[in-house]
Design an enzyme around this catalytic site. Structure first.
Site, PDB file in Angstrom:
ATOM      1  CE  LYS A   1      -3.769  -2.439   2.291  1.00 51.62           C
ATOM      2  NZ  LYS A   1      -4.456  -2.773   3.544  1.00 51.62           N
TER       3      LYS A   1
ATOM      4  CD  GLN B   1      -3.236  -4.407   6.612  1.00 51.86           C
ATOM      5  OE1 GLN B   1      -3.111  -3.438   5.854  1.00 51.86           O
ATOM      6  NE2 GLN B   1      -3.981  -5.447   6.306  1.00 51.86           N
TER       7      GLN B   1
ATOM      8  CG  ASP C   1      -9.180   0.125   5.105  1.00 46.84           C
ATOM      9  OD1 ASP C   1      -9.070  -0.116   3.886  1.00 46.84           O
ATOM     10  OD2 ASP C   1      -8.467  -0.396   5.975  1.00 46.84           O
TER      11      ASP C   1
END
Ligand code: NDP
Length: 290
Positions: free
Chosen positions: A53, A97, A120
């Site tokens: 990412k 994460q 997200d």
């Protein structure tokens, strides 16, 4: 013979579009968009995801900061960092994460992220906005699936879409999006899961079949209708004589001659998930206005 929906190529196009947008921002002498990523612990898969990412950001000119914390960090320390990032005007997007170590309350951490930085799309406010059809952050995988369909000129409107899987990050939001009365939606949606009796009865009536199950090659020829569009979200590793192979939730070879279009694994939904994080970060930079 099916049309192969090339997620890798479409994701490449999206990355170059984002790079161009960032270039225009920088040319105006404005601050670059910024994404901060938090990684707790040593999980090797999570490590790779975060590295990729961050690399994607670098490639398109988005400033990324990776904060790595040991697995025994306290929940309060994690929340403190998120609060600092919430207050930092140089940070447009925040990504934690997952999964987090068990002693940290994942929901509390996600709830602490400023919803305007929730790239997200996991914050309950983002989920609520999605549910009622207000523009907000859409989780990257469902967003990637819609974008794949759009850029492949596949309009779900009027289709019977069957989504196998009801997770909060893929199946549920994607089902909701496909059902909404808006572009890339307007489908009649059925959600299947482990409680579904006679899965085949549903999948065989799907014009658009999405597999988000997490079971290698679980969807076979007998599950699909002739001419169906098949989106394979699954990522599974299976042992082969020449080492581990990555396969989807769909038995690609067995359905290929029957369906009209299909996403491969790898090279289908996966690259799109990564690309949508970049577009979400750019949207966060613009305050969700674009
Ligand atoms: P989850 O494990 O959270 O959810 C799986 C869902 O599939 C559950 O709703 C489960 O039902 C359902 N399910 C499991 N087995 C069956 C079965 N035999 N028949 C019908 N339904 C079943 O997984 P995720 O949604 O997080 O991920 C799904 C897959 O997508 C995984 O392979 C994952 O690796 C992959 N993935 C890929 C991404 C990408 O970028 N390509 C991103 C995210 C995930 P129930 O609710 O009843 O348990």
């Amino acid at each position: 013979m099916a049309h192969i929906i090339d997620g890798k190529a479409i994701a490449r196009t999206i990355r170059s579009e984002v790079a161009e947008q960032v270039r225009l921002i920088v040319n105006r002498n404005q601050r670059k968009p910024g994404l901060n990523l938090l990684l707790v612990g040593e999980d090797s898969a999570s490590n790779i995801y975060v590295r990729n990412k961050s690399k994607d950001c670098e490639q398109v000119g988005i400033a990324s900061v990776v904060q790595r914390l040991p697995a025994d960090v306290t929940e309060e320390q994690v929340l403190d960092i998120i609060e600092q990032w919430n207050a930092d005007k140089n940070v447009d997007g925040i990504l934690v994460q997952l999964p987090l170590p068990r002693h940290i309350d994942e929901h509390r951490v996600i709830r602490t992220i400023d919803p305007l930085k929730d790239v997200d799309g996991f914050h309950p406010i983002s989920a609520g906005n999605l549910m009622i059809g207000i523009d907000g952050f859409i989780p990257c995988t469902p967003a990637g699936v819609l974008e794949l369909l759009k850029r492949s000129n596949i309009d779900p409107s009027g289709m019977h879409a069957v989504v196998v899987g009801r997770s909060n990050i893929v199946g549920k939001p994607l089902s909701m999006l496909l059902a909404q009365k808006r572009p890339q939606g307007n489908a009649t949606v059925t959600i299947c899961h482990t409680g579904t009796k006679d899965l085949i009865e549903y999948t065989r009536s799907a014009d658009l079949l999405v597999a988000a199950i997490g079971r290698a090659q679980a969807i076979t020829r007998e599950h699909v209708k002739e001419g169906a569009v098949v989106i394979d979200v699954g990522i599974n590793r299976i042992p082969t004589p020449s080492g581990d192979a990555m396969v989807g939730d769909v038995d690609y070879a067995s359905v290929f001659d029957v369906v009209s279009a299909i996403t491969p694994v790898p090279g289908g939904v996966g690259p799109m998930t990564r690309a949508m994080l970049l577009t979400n970060t750019l949207r966060a930079y613009h305050g969700l206005q674009k």
